[in-house]
Design a protein around this motif. Structure first.
Motif, PDB file in Angstrom:
ATOM      1  N   VAL A 109       0.984  -1.185   0.150  1.00 40.38           N
ATOM      2  CA  VAL A 109       0.306   0.075   0.114  1.00 40.38           C
ATOM      3  C   VAL A 109       0.961   1.265   0.012  1.00 40.38           C
ATOM      4  CG1 VAL A 109      -1.795   1.269   1.083  1.00 40.38           C
ATOM      5  CG2 VAL A 109      -1.865  -1.413   1.233  1.00 40.38           C
ATOM      6  N   VAL A 110       0.822   2.122  -0.733  1.00 41.33           N
ATOM      7  CA  VAL A 110       1.731   3.183  -1.350  1.00 41.33           C
ATOM      8  C   VAL A 110       1.218   4.527  -1.213  1.00 41.33           C
ATOM      9  CG1 VAL A 110       3.264   1.862  -2.667  1.00 41.33           C
ATOM     10  CG2 VAL A 110       1.273   3.185  -3.790  1.00 41.33           C
ATOM     11  N   GLY A 111      -0.096   4.330  -0.519  1.00 48.58           N
ATOM     12  CA  GLY A 111      -0.895   5.724  -0.354  1.00 48.58           C
ATOM     13  C   GLY A 111      -2.221   5.532  -0.314  1.00 48.58           C
ATOM     14  N   GLY A 112      -3.212   6.707  -0.147  1.00 47.83           N
ATOM     15  CA  GLY A 112      -4.593   6.573  -0.155  1.00 47.83           C
ATOM     16  C   GLY A 112      -5.204   6.494   1.172  1.00 47.83           C
ATOM     17  N   VAL A 113      -4.272   6.216   2.399  1.00 48.12           N
ATOM     18  CA  VAL A 113      -5.149   5.771   3.672  1.00 48.12           C
ATOM     19  C   VAL A 113      -4.113   6.793   4.633  1.00 48.12           C
ATOM     20  CG1 VAL A 113      -5.522   3.308   3.211  1.00 48.12           C
ATOM     21  CG2 VAL A 113      -3.345   3.953   4.099  1.00 48.12           C
ATOM     22  N   PRO A 114      -4.887   6.992   5.793  1.00 52.28           N
ATOM     23  CA  PRO A 114      -3.922   7.957   6.840  1.00 52.28           C
ATOM     24  C   PRO A 114      -2.652   7.254   7.214  1.00 52.28           C
ATOM     25  CG  PRO A 114      -6.302   7.498   7.398  1.00 52.28           C
ATOM     26  CD  PRO A 114      -6.176   6.644   6.160  1.00 52.28           C
ATOM     27  N   GLU A 115      -1.721   8.198   7.402  1.00 56.45           N
ATOM     28  CA  GLU A 115      -0.299   7.807   7.414  1.00 56.45           C
ATOM     29  C   GLU A 115       0.000   7.429   9.154  1.00 56.45           C
ATOM     30  OE1 GLU A 115       2.598   9.746   5.624  1.00 56.45           O
ATOM     31  OE2 GLU A 115       1.489   9.937   3.729  1.00 56.45           O
ATOM     32  N   ASP A 116      -0.580   8.036   9.896  1.00 59.04           N
ATOM     33  CA  ASP A 116      -0.678   7.935  11.482  1.00 59.04           C
ATOM     34  C   ASP A 116      -1.904   7.720  12.029  1.00 59.04           C
ATOM     35  OD1 ASP A 116       2.401   8.652  11.311  1.00 59.04           O
ATOM     36  OD2 ASP A 116       1.678  10.624  10.991  1.00 59.04           O
ATOM     37  N   GLY A 117      -1.613   7.093  13.236  1.00 59.13           N
ATOM     38  CA  GLY A 117      -2.908   6.939  14.185  1.00 59.13           C
ATOM     39  C   GLY A 117      -3.729   5.877  13.896  1.00 59.13           C
ATOM     40  N   ALA A 118      -4.873   5.841  14.338  1.00 60.72           N
ATOM     41  CA  ALA A 118      -6.017   4.831  14.101  1.00 60.72           C
ATOM     42  C   ALA A 118      -7.102   5.222  13.043  1.00 60.72           C
ATOM     43  CB  ALA A 118      -6.669   4.437  15.385  1.00 60.72           C
ATOM     44  N   PHE A 119      -7.592   4.487  12.394  1.00 56.71           N
ATOM     45  CA  PHE A 119      -8.710   5.036  11.339  1.00 56.71           C
ATOM     46  C   PHE A 119      -9.539   3.743  11.178  1.00 56.71           C
ATOM     47  CE2 PHE A 119      -5.371   3.329   8.897  1.00 56.71           C
ATOM     48  CZ  PHE A 119      -5.773   2.560   7.810  1.00 56.71           C
ATOM     49  N   GLU A 120     -10.760   4.231  10.558  1.00 56.96           N
ATOM     50  CA  GLU A 120     -11.683   3.015  10.316  1.00 56.96           C
ATOM     51  C   GLU A 120     -12.133   3.411   8.648  1.00 56.96           C
ATOM     52  OE1 GLU A 120     -15.817   4.417  11.795  1.00 56.96           O
ATOM     53  OE2 GLU A 120     -14.226   4.521  13.369  1.00 56.96           O
ATOM     54  N   THR A 121     -12.462   1.947   8.093  1.00 58.97           N
ATOM     55  CA  THR A 121     -13.197   1.888   6.768  1.00 58.97           C
ATOM     56  C   THR A 121     -14.526   1.089   6.829  1.00 58.97           C
ATOM     57  OG1 THR A 121     -11.833   0.043   6.232  1.00 58.97           O
ATOM     58  CG2 THR A 121     -10.763   2.002   5.659  1.00 58.97           C
ATOM     59  N   GLU A 122     -15.083   1.395   5.602  1.00 51.83           N
ATOM     60  CA  GLU A 122     -16.366   0.695   5.387  1.00 51.83           C
ATOM     61  C   GLU A 122     -16.278  -0.266   4.138  1.00 51.83           C
ATOM     62  OE1 GLU A 122     -19.789   3.097   5.878  1.00 51.83           O
ATOM     63  OE2 GLU A 122     -19.621   3.353   8.186  1.00 51.83           O
ATOM     64  N   GLU A 123     -16.597  -1.565   4.207  1.00 57.44           N
ATOM     65  CA  GLU A 123     -16.807  -2.279   3.167  1.00 57.44           C
ATOM     66  C   GLU A 123     -18.047  -2.552   2.538  1.00 57.44           C
ATOM     67  OE1 GLU A 123     -15.371  -6.894   1.969  1.00 57.44           O
ATOM     68  OE2 GLU A 123     -14.428  -5.906   3.792  1.00 57.44           O
ATOM     69  N   GLU A 124     -18.547  -2.485   1.630  1.00 54.28           N
ATOM     70  CA  GLU A 124     -20.038  -2.631   1.181  1.00 54.28           C
ATOM     71  C   GLU A 124     -19.955  -3.931   0.310  1.00 54.28           C
ATOM     72  OE1 GLU A 124     -22.269   0.604  -0.368  1.00 54.28           O
ATOM     73  OE2 GLU A 124     -21.613   2.044   1.096  1.00 54.28           O
ATOM     74  N   GLY A 125     -20.898  -4.774   0.650  1.00 49.96           N
ATOM     75  CA  GLY A 125     -21.222  -5.923  -0.275  1.00 49.96           C
ATOM     76  C   GLY A 125     -22.576  -6.471  -0.141  1.00 49.96           C
ATOM     77  N   GLU A 126     -22.806  -7.767  -0.951  1.00 51.58           N
ATOM     78  CA  GLU A 126     -24.158  -8.383  -0.922  1.00 51.58           C
ATOM     79  C   GLU A 126     -24.039  -9.443   0.291  1.00 51.58           C
ATOM     80  OE1 GLU A 126     -25.969  -9.659  -4.371  1.00 51.58           O
ATOM     81  OE2 GLU A 126     -25.114  -7.792  -5.559  1.00 51.58           O
ATOM     82  N   ASP A 127     -25.182  -9.489   1.022  1.00 52.03           N
ATOM     83  CA  ASP A 127     -25.179 -10.616   1.953  1.00 52.03           C
ATOM     84  C   ASP A 127     -25.772 -11.818   1.133  1.00 52.03           C
ATOM     85  OD1 ASP A 127     -25.643 -12.541   3.823  1.00 52.03           O
ATOM     86  OD2 ASP A 127     -27.059 -11.199   4.886  1.00 52.03           O
ATOM     87  N   HIS A 128     -24.872 -12.949   1.175  1.00 54.11           N
ATOM     88  CA  HIS A 128     -25.427 -14.080   0.406  1.00 54.11           C
ATOM     89  C   HIS A 128     -26.141 -15.203   1.433  1.00 54.11           C
ATOM     90  CE1 HIS A 128     -23.832 -12.801  -3.292  1.00 54.11           C
ATOM     91  NE2 HIS A 128     -22.690 -12.375  -2.689  1.00 54.11           N
ATOM     92  N   GLY A 129     -26.414 -14.816   2.365  1.00 53.68           N
ATOM     93  CA  GLY A 129     -27.160 -15.711   3.585  1.00 53.68           C
ATOM     94  C   GLY A 129     -28.523 -15.709   3.444  1.00 53.68           C
ATOM     95  N   ASP A 130     -29.296 -15.517   4.523  1.00 53.35           N
ATOM     96  CA  ASP A 130     -30.835 -15.687   4.627  1.00 53.35           C
ATOM     97  C   ASP A 130     -31.284 -14.549   3.684  1.00 53.35           C
ATOM     98  OD1 ASP A 130     -30.656 -18.120   5.910  1.00 53.35           O
ATOM     99  OD2 ASP A 130     -30.811 -16.742   7.990  1.00 53.35           O
TER     100      ASP A 130
END
Length: 139
Positions: free
Chosen positions: A77-98
């Motif tokens: 990973v060469v960039g595009g995310v915070p360089e220091d400290g804690a951070f969070e991301t969200e991943e969207e997708g489809e639920d293939h369960g019930d």
């Protein structure tokens, strides 16, 4: 997790299923962006040797024999995310369960750690995990 529990990744490498017609390198980039966000910039350093084949019971469907072809890819990973400290991301997708077709959101919490921390075994574990797991590895 959806119930609020936390699962730490640890030395487990990032991995992703390769889609039909997709190269292992493209799947590695997609895997990193799904976890760290679409803005993540990834450099692929190439595949690591020949794919490894495992035949074992399916993880998703217990009792069903499965054949896994595992590709290891060196990625950074060469960039595009915070360089220091804690951070969070969200991943969207489809639920293939019930609720097939429902949109799900997974929230990932990240914290940068120094590769030099620990008892000197971390680097070796990371190397072994990247080869064994066939996943992308980010720094």
């Amino acid at each position: 997790m959806s119930d609020g529990t936390v699962r730490r990744r640890g030395a487990r490498p990032l991995s992703e299923k390769v889609r039909p017609g997709e190269s292992p390198e493209s799947a590695a980039v997609r895997a990193v962006r799904e976890e760290l966000g679409a803005a993540a910039r990834v450099r692929i350093d190439g595949a690591r040797g020949a794919p490894r084949v495992e035949e074992r019971e399916s993880v998703s469907y217990p009792g069903l024999p499965a054949r896994y072809v595992l590709h290891a890819v060196d990625a950074e990973v060469v960039g595009g995310v915070p360089e220091d400290g804690a951070f969070e991301t969200e991943e969207e997708g489809e639920d293939h369960g019930d609720a097939a077709g429902a949109i799900t959101v997974k929230r990932h919490y990240w914290e940068w750690v120094d590769d030099d921390e620990g008892d000197g075994e971390h680097e070796e574990e990371e190397e072994v995990a990247a080869v064994a797991g066939g996943g992308a590895r980010g720094h």
